[in-house]
Write a protein that holds these residues in place. Structure first.
Motif, PDB file in Angstrom:
ATOM      1  N   GLN A  89       0.828  -1.198   0.000  1.00 49.74           N
ATOM      2  CA  GLN A  89       0.000   0.000   0.000  1.00 49.74           C
ATOM      3  C   GLN A  89       0.868   1.255   0.000  1.00 49.74           C
ATOM      4  O   GLN A  89       0.556   2.223  -0.685  1.00 49.74           O
TER       5      GLN A  89
ATOM      6  N   ASP B 234      -1.242  -5.463  -2.174  1.00 52.24           N
ATOM      7  CA  ASP B 234      -1.720  -5.179  -0.817  1.00 52.24           C
ATOM      8  C   ASP B 234      -2.483  -3.855  -0.808  1.00 52.24           C
ATOM      9  O   ASP B 234      -1.881  -2.789  -0.878  1.00 52.24           O
ATOM     10  N   GLU B 235      -3.804  -3.918  -0.731  1.00 52.15           N
ATOM     11  CA  GLU B 235      -4.668  -2.729  -0.734  1.00 52.15           C
ATOM     12  C   GLU B 235      -4.282  -1.782  -1.881  1.00 52.15           C
ATOM     13  O   GLU B 235      -4.005  -0.599  -1.663  1.00 52.15           O
TER      14      GLU B 235
ATOM     15  N   ALA C  69      -6.326   1.753  -2.335  1.00 59.80           N
ATOM     16  CA  ALA C  69      -6.588   2.630  -1.189  1.00 59.80           C
ATOM     17  C   ALA C  69      -6.431   4.108  -1.528  1.00 59.80           C
ATOM     18  O   ALA C  69      -7.100   4.957  -0.943  1.00 59.80           O
TER      19      ALA C  69
ATOM     20  N   SER D 293      -7.691  -6.879  -0.067  1.00 60.47           N
ATOM     21  CA  SER D 293      -8.500  -5.666  -0.027  1.00 60.47           C
ATOM     22  C   SER D 293      -9.571  -5.796   1.041  1.00 60.47           C
ATOM     23  O   SER D 293     -10.085  -6.882   1.304  1.00 60.47           O
ATOM     24  N   HIS D 294      -9.881  -4.641   1.675  1.00 61.10           N
ATOM     25  CA  HIS D 294     -11.020  -4.576   2.599  1.00 61.10           C
ATOM     26  C   HIS D 294     -12.295  -4.180   1.871  1.00 61.10           C
ATOM     27  O   HIS D 294     -13.365  -4.171   2.463  1.00 61.10           O
TER      28      HIS D 294
ATOM     29  N   GLY E 115      -8.674   1.226   4.164  1.00 61.28           N
ATOM     30  CA  GLY E 115      -7.728   0.202   4.597  1.00 61.28           C
ATOM     31  C   GLY E 115      -8.017  -0.409   5.948  1.00 61.28           C
ATOM     32  O   GLY E 115      -7.099  -0.901   6.604  1.00 61.28           O
TER      33      GLY E 115
END
Length: 511
Positions: free
Chosen positions: A93, A173-174, A177, A205-206, A441
Motif C-alpha cells: 500500500q 496489498d490494498e 486505497a 482488499s477490505h 484500509g
C-alpha cells in the motif's frame, strides 16, 4: 478434462502455517492455494493473520511449522532473497519506489547494466527498461521521474520491477486505497491484461465489492485460522461477510438497520460552518459555498482531481485559499495554520494515517492526546496521570484493541491505528470534525466502529464534513455535495441512489 489429463499444479501452496510471537498467536492454521493465471483474493478482518501469512509466503518471515511450495517445489531458503524474488513479489500500500529516480533507475535499482570498464551504461539501462515496459504493455516513459507519476503508474512500475526478476506471482496489498474510481478501473483493466499474459495475482482488499469485480477465488482468514476457500461466483456477499465476521451478516455497512432513514438536523438548528466563495491555490477548487448545521453530517464526493481533499484540508489549517471566507460558530476560521484551526474548534482525521495521522515511535496515549496537551498540565508540563486517564477513556470510547495505552501505535492493526487517529480528533471536543477517507484500509468490524463514532458526534451537536470514496461512508451523511473540477455541481439528499451519485462524480451533470 480427459482421464489422461492431470490437474494443474498450484503456483503457490501454503499448508498448516503457524507463527507465534511470544504468547501471541499470529497464525494458528494458515492455508493458501493459488492457481496459475487467477486473481485470488485474501480477505479477513484486521488481526485475522493476513499480513503474517503474506510475510511468510513472500519469504520475509519463517513459519514455526507448515510448508510453502511454488509450482510443486519447496520454497527457497529464507536467506536467498534473489530466489524468492524469482518466485513472488509484493506491491505494498505504501510505495517502495525511490521518488527522485527515473522509472528506468527504479526498475533496475542495484542491478544496473554496466559497459566498458565496469561503469554504469545509461544507454543499456534505458533500453532494458523500455524493453521490459513494452513487453508487458506498460505505457510509462523510462525517463519519467517517479515522483511525477500518478499513484497507479507507480504501482505499475513496482509490478514491472517484480516481473523483471522472472516472477509471475504478484501480491497486491490494498492497491486501490489511494485511487479514485477511474484509476481503479484502469488498474483492474491492467490486471486483466497481465493475467492474459500469464501473471497471477494475490489480491488483498477490505473493499469486498472489488473482490467480486476482479477476483475468481477468495480465501478467508479469521482469528488466525483458515476459514474457507471458494469460487467468488459461488459465494454470496452475505456468506463472505459471515465467514469473515463469524456471525450472520445483517447487511452491508451503511445498508443494514443502522442505516435506516434518520431525521436530519432541525430546520432551525444553528449553522456551525458557513463557507462563502472559497477558492483554493493552483485551482484545486473554486467559488465553493455551503453550510453545515449543528448535528449535521455533510459528505464531499468527487474524483481524486475534484479538489475535495484539498478543500477539506483547508478547514483543518493545511492550506490557505486565495479567495473567500469561512466562519465557525460565527467567528472567522483561520487558514494555513493547523494549531490555530485546532484552537478554533476543528478536529481532523487526515487522509493518510501513516504519514499524517500517527507518530509511529510514540505510544497510543501520546498519539491520542497530542491535540489536548495544554489540558493535561500547567506551565508546559504534562501530567502522567492525567494523560493516562484521558487516553484510557479514549481507548474505551473508540474500542481500541490494544495491550494498554503505553503500547506503541506501530504495533497496532490498521483498524485500531485508525481508531487512535479518530480518538485524537475527538479528544478536543471539536465544533467541526473533518474526516478524510476515515475507513480506508480497515476491516469491516473496524469500519462499523468508526462510522458509529460519526453518529455519536452528530448526536453531540458536532458539525461533520466527511470526504470519502466509499459509498458506505457517504450513506451516513444527511446530504452529499459533489465536486467536479473544483466546483460544487450537485447536492444529493440522504437516500440517494448509487447510480445518481456516481453519475455526478463522473461529470454526467454536464450533459
Amino acid at each position: 478434462m480427459s482421464a489422461t489429463d492431470t490437474p494443474p499444479r498450484p503456483l503457490l501452496a501454503a499448508e498448516g502455517i503457524t507463527k507465534r510471537y511470544g504468547t501471541t498467536v499470529a497464525l494458528a492454521d494458515g492455508r493458501l492455494t493459488v492457481m496459475p493465471g487467477e486473481s485470488h483474493a485474501l480477505v479477513g478482518r484486521n488481526g485475522a493473520g493476513k499480513s503474517t501469512l503474506v510475510s511468510i509466503v513472500t519469504g520475509l518471515q519463517t513459519p514455526d511449522s507448515g510448508a510453502v511450495a511454488f509450482d510443486g517445489e519447496p520454497a527457497p531458503p529464507a536467506a536467498d532473497r534473489d530466489a524468492w524474488r524469482r518466485k513472488v513479489a509484493c506491491v505494498y500500500q505504501k510505495p517502495t519506489v525511490v521518488p527522485g529516480l527515473t522509472v528506468a533507475e527504479n526498475l533496475f535499482l542495484n542491478r544496473q547494466p554496466t559497459g566498458r570498464g565496469g561503469f554504469l551504461s545509461w544507454r543499456r539501462l534505458r533500453e532494458r527498461a523500455a524493453e521490459l515496459l513494452d513487453a508487458w504493455d506498460i505505457r510509462i516513459s523510462p525517463d519519467a521521474v517517479t515522483a511525477d507519476l500518478k499513484v497507479e503508474d507507480r504501482q505499475m512500475v513496482e509490478i514491472a520491477r517484480a516481473l523483471s526478476y522472472g516472477t509471475r506471482l504478484i501480491v497486491l496489498d490494498e492497491p486501490t486505497a489511494q485511487l479514485d474510481n477511474r484509476e481503479i478501473e484502469r488498474l483492474f483493466a491492467r490486471m486483466g491484461a497481465l493475467q492474459e499474459s500469464g501473471v497471477t495475482f494475490l489480491f488483498i482488499s477490505h473493499h469486498l465489492q472489488e473482490v467480486y469485480e476482479v477476483c475468481q477465488t477468495v480465501t478467508v482468514l479469521r482469528d488466525a485460522r483458515w476459514i474457507t476457500t471458494a469460487s467468488v461466483a459461488d459465494l454470496p456477499y452475505d456468506a463472505l461477510v459471515e465467514a469473515m465476521a463469524g456471525e450472520a451478516a445483517t447487511g452491508r455497512a451503511g445498508q443494514g438497520p443502522e442505516a435506516a432513514a434518520r431525521p436530519g438536523p432541525p430546520a432551525d438548528a444553528p449553522v456551525r460552518l458557513a463557507v462563502r466563495g472559497l477558492t483554493g491555490s493552483r485551482g484545486a477548487y473554486a467559488d465553493v459555498s455551503f453550510t453545515i448545521r449543528r448535528g449535521e453530517v455533510v459528505g464531499l464526493a468527487g474524483s481524486s482531481a475534484s479538489g475535495k481533499v484539498e478543500l477539506a484540508e483547508t478547514f483543518a489549517g493545511l492550506h490557505t485559499p486565495t479567495a473567500g471566507e469561512a466562519e465557525l460558530d460565527g467567528a472567522a476560521l483561520p487558514f494555513g495554520d493547523v494549531r490555530s484551526a485546532l484552537d478554533a474548534g476543528v478536529g481532523c482525521v487526515p487522509r493518510d494515517r501513516h504519514e499524517q495521522g500517527l507518530v509511529a515511535g510514540m505510544t497510543i496515549a501520546d498519539n491520542a492526546t497530542l491535540s489536548v496537551l495544554d489540558r493535561l498540565g500547567r506551565f508546559g508540563f504534562v501530567g502522567t496521570g492525567a494523560r493516562r486517564n484521558v487516553a484510557g477513556e479514549l481507548i474505551e470510547r473508540l474500542d481500541v484493541h490494544a495491550e494498554g495505552s503505553e503500547q506503541q501505535v506501530a504495533a497496532l492493526s490498521g483498524g485500531n491505528a485508525q481508531k487512535v487517529v479518530m480518538a485524537r480528533a475527538l479528544a478536543s471536543d471539536p465544533k467541526l470534525l473533518v474526516l478524510i477517507n476515515p475507513t480506508a484500509g480497515v476491516d469491516v468490524k473496524s469500519k462499523q466502529s468508526l462510522l458509529a463514532r460519526v453518529d455519536s458526534a452528530r448526536e453531540d451537536g458536532t458539525a461533520l464534513l466527511v470526504v470519502s470514496d466509499e459509498l458506505d461512508d457517504l450513506r451516513r451523511c444527511d446530504r452529499v455535495l459533489v465536486l467536479f473540477h473544483g466546483r460544487v455541481v450537485a447536492e444529493h439528499p440522504a437516500g440517494w441512489r448509487d447510480r445518481d451519485l456516481i453519475a455526478s462524480i463522473e461529470g454526467a451533470h454536464r450533459g
